[in-house]
Design an enzyme around this catalytic site. Structure first.
Site, PDB file in Angstrom:
ATOM      1  N   THR A  25      48.643 -27.105  31.348  1.00  0.00           N
ATOM      2  CA  THR A  25      49.720 -26.160  31.667  1.00  0.00           C
ATOM      3  C   THR A  25      50.123 -25.308  30.466  1.00  0.00           C
ATOM      4  O   THR A  25      49.878 -25.665  29.314  1.00  0.00           O
ATOM      5  CB  THR A  25      50.962 -26.900  32.195  1.00  0.00           C
ATOM      6  OG1 THR A  25      51.465 -27.774  31.188  1.00  0.00           O
ATOM      7  CG2 THR A  25      50.632 -27.701  33.443  1.00  0.00           C
ATOM      8  N   ASP A  26      50.783 -24.193  30.775  1.00  0.00           N
ATOM      9  CA  ASP A  26      51.341 -23.351  29.718  1.00  0.00           C
ATOM     10  C   ASP A  26      52.821 -23.693  29.555  1.00  0.00           C
ATOM     11  O   ASP A  26      53.308 -24.668  30.145  1.00  0.00           O
ATOM     12  CB  ASP A  26      51.110 -21.871  30.022  1.00  0.00           C
ATOM     13  CG  ASP A  26      51.752 -21.411  31.324  1.00  0.00           C
ATOM     14  OD1 ASP A  26      52.668 -22.101  31.837  1.00  0.00           O
ATOM     15  OD2 ASP A  26      51.348 -20.354  31.827  1.00  0.00           O
ATOM     16  N   LEU A  27      53.537 -22.907  28.795  1.00  0.00           N
ATOM     17  CA  LEU A  27      54.943 -23.208  28.520  1.00  0.00           C
ATOM     18  C   LEU A  27      55.823 -23.170  29.763  1.00  0.00           C
ATOM     19  O   LEU A  27      56.890 -23.765  29.780  1.00  0.00           O
ATOM     20  CB  LEU A  27      55.501 -22.228  27.478  1.00  0.00           C
ATOM     21  CG  LEU A  27      54.926 -22.390  26.069  1.00  0.00           C
ATOM     22  CD1 LEU A  27      55.452 -21.292  25.151  1.00  0.00           C
ATOM     23  CD2 LEU A  27      55.264 -23.761  25.513  1.00  0.00           C
ATOM     24  N   SER A  28      55.368 -22.492  30.818  1.00  0.00           N
ATOM     25  CA  SER A  28      56.171 -22.415  32.038  1.00  0.00           C
ATOM     26  C   SER A  28      55.901 -23.584  32.981  1.00  0.00           C
ATOM     27  O   SER A  28      56.507 -23.669  34.039  1.00  0.00           O
ATOM     28  CB  SER A  28      55.904 -21.091  32.759  1.00  0.00           C
ATOM     29  OG  SER A  28      54.578 -21.069  33.263  1.00  0.00           O
ATOM     30  N   VAL A  30      53.014 -24.098  34.470  1.00  0.00           N
ATOM     31  CA  VAL A  30      51.978 -23.671  35.411  1.00  0.00           C
ATOM     32  C   VAL A  30      50.623 -23.852  34.734  1.00  0.00           C
ATOM     33  O   VAL A  30      50.486 -23.650  33.529  1.00  0.00           O
ATOM     34  CB  VAL A  30      52.206 -22.191  35.809  1.00  0.00           C
ATOM     35  CG1 VAL A  30      51.050 -21.634  36.605  1.00  0.00           C
ATOM     36  CG2 VAL A  30      53.513 -22.055  36.583  1.00  0.00           C
TER      37      VAL A  30
END
Length: 155
Positions: A25-28, A30
């Protein structure tokens, strides 16, 4: 002893399950877009293994390996941390030196319903040590031809 994840042929499709981990995942929260490429690659590698294609032996013998020559990817919905993701692979075309595949990633909901996350069309070519296209080994073409014969028609 646990075994690595394994996919299976299910009639007209190869199915391979993955889990979305924190590292995906990324920082959001997602799943980062490039990780779909990694999941699709794992599913394709597993498909070869399930079809009885020994990539390692052919590569170590210096005969060649598959390389991606073209791909188109579309994202439809996001995957998130801990999602159960199912990759489905269908054969679209088999040539002397290449194969075209359609791969789709679905989130599997708790009730079992699939939600399309992404789909990719990819062409892989068999190349020699020099990087030039070569005919795929005959048993490999036969394995893909069998898989293609059972594949659904695409629009």
């Amino acid at each position: 002893m646990p075994r690595p994840a394994e996919g299976c042929l299910d009639g007209q499709v190869h199915r391979f399950a993955v889990r979305a981990y924190f590292e995906d995942t990324d920082l959001s929260g997602v799943v980062y877009h490039a990780n779909y490429l990694r999941w699709f690659e794992r599913a394709r590698s597993d498909l070869l293994r399930v079809l009885g294609i020994d990539q390692r032996a052919v590569h170590e013998a210096g005969e060649g390996a598959y390389a991606v020559s073209d791909l188109t990817i579309r994202y439809a919905a996001p995957a998130r941390l801990d999602d159960h993701v199912l990759i489905e692979t269908h054969a679209e075309d088999i040539g002397a030196a290449s194969c075209r595949l359609l791969q789709k990633a679905f989130r599997v909901e708790p009730d079992g319903a699939p939600v399309l996350l992404s789909e990719m069309r990819v062409r892989v070519g068999f190349v020699g040590r020099d990087g030039r296209p070569r005919r795929q080994p005959a048993p490999w073409r036969a394995a893909f031809a069998s898989f293609l014969a059972s594949a659904p028609e695409t629009p």
